[in-house]
Design a protein around this motif. Structure first.
Motif, short mmCIF file in Angstrom:
data_model
loop_
_atom_site.label_atom_id
_atom_site.label_comp_id
_atom_site.label_asym_id
_atom_site.label_seq_id
_atom_site.Cartn_x
_atom_site.Cartn_y
_atom_site.Cartn_z
N GLN A 34 0.83 -1.21 0.00
CA GLN A 34 0.00 0.00 0.00
C GLN A 34 0.86 1.25 0.00
N GLU A 35 1.95 1.24 0.76
CA GLU A 35 2.85 2.39 0.80
C GLU A 35 3.51 2.62 -0.55
N GLN A 36 3.88 1.53 -1.23
CA GLN A 36 4.54 1.66 -2.52
C GLN A 36 3.59 2.17 -3.60
N LYS A 37 2.30 1.88 -3.47
CA LYS A 37 1.31 2.35 -4.44
C LYS A 37 1.09 3.84 -4.34
N LYS A 38 1.32 4.39 -3.16
CA LYS A 38 1.14 5.83 -2.98
C LYS A 38 2.23 6.56 -3.75
N LYS A 39 1.80 7.47 -4.60
CA LYS A 39 2.77 8.28 -5.32
C LYS A 39 2.94 9.57 -4.56
N PRO A 40 4.16 10.08 -4.49
CA PRO A 40 4.33 11.36 -3.81
C PRO A 40 3.57 12.47 -4.53
N VAL A 41 2.96 13.34 -3.76
CA VAL A 41 2.21 14.46 -4.32
C VAL A 41 3.20 15.52 -4.80
N ASP A 74 5.26 15.43 5.31
CA ASP A 74 5.34 14.24 6.17
C ASP A 74 6.78 13.99 6.58
N ASN A 78 7.46 14.74 1.94
CA ASN A 78 6.46 14.80 0.87
C ASN A 78 5.22 15.54 1.34
N GLY A 80 1.19 16.09 1.65
CA GLY A 80 0.05 15.20 1.81
C GLY A 80 -0.89 15.30 0.63
N ALA A 81 -1.87 14.43 0.61
CA ALA A 81 -2.86 14.43 -0.47
C ALA A 81 -3.63 15.76 -0.46
#
Length: 113
Positions: A34-41, A74, A78, A80-81
């Motif tokens: 799940q962490e890897q799927k998150k792309k940095p904003v 964070d 990075n 946040g959304a």
């Protein structure tokens, strides 16, 4: 150490770790995926207060949905959304977007959606 004690530690096997290892690994790998799927904003341009005020006033008066990037980073540096929604209200310290209070000084970038 006595010979008996040495023999005990040579033969000792901790079954508890083996028992829980499968559970831990599945939970841990799910979290890592799940962490890897998150792309940095992506970092958006820093707006001046007058630019922010102008967009917020237009959005509030016309009830247009907005997208806000907060100045908050964070632990990895990075952003946040983005926060998306309509302005529900405001006071002297900030505004309410979809039930969340955002301070005026926390806004980095805002745009009409």
């Amino acid at each position: 150490m006595s010979k008996e004690r040495d023999y005990y530690f040579e033969q000792y096997q901790d079954r508890k770790m083996k028992k829980w290892a499968g559970f831990y690994l599945s939970e841990h790998t799910t979290m890592i995926e799940q962490e890897q799927k998150k792309k940095p904003v992506k970092k958006k341009t820093q707006m001046t207060w007058s630019e922010i005020d102008e967009v917020l006033a237009q959005a509030f008066q016309n009830q247009i949905e907005i997208t806000i990037q907060k100045e908050e980073l964070d632990s990895e540096g990075n952003y946040g959304a983005d926060i998306k929604g309509r302005i529900q209200g405001h006071d002297e310290l900030g505004l309410y977007v979809d039930g969340q209070k955002i301070g005026y000084d926390e806004i980095r970038h805002v745009q009409l959606s």
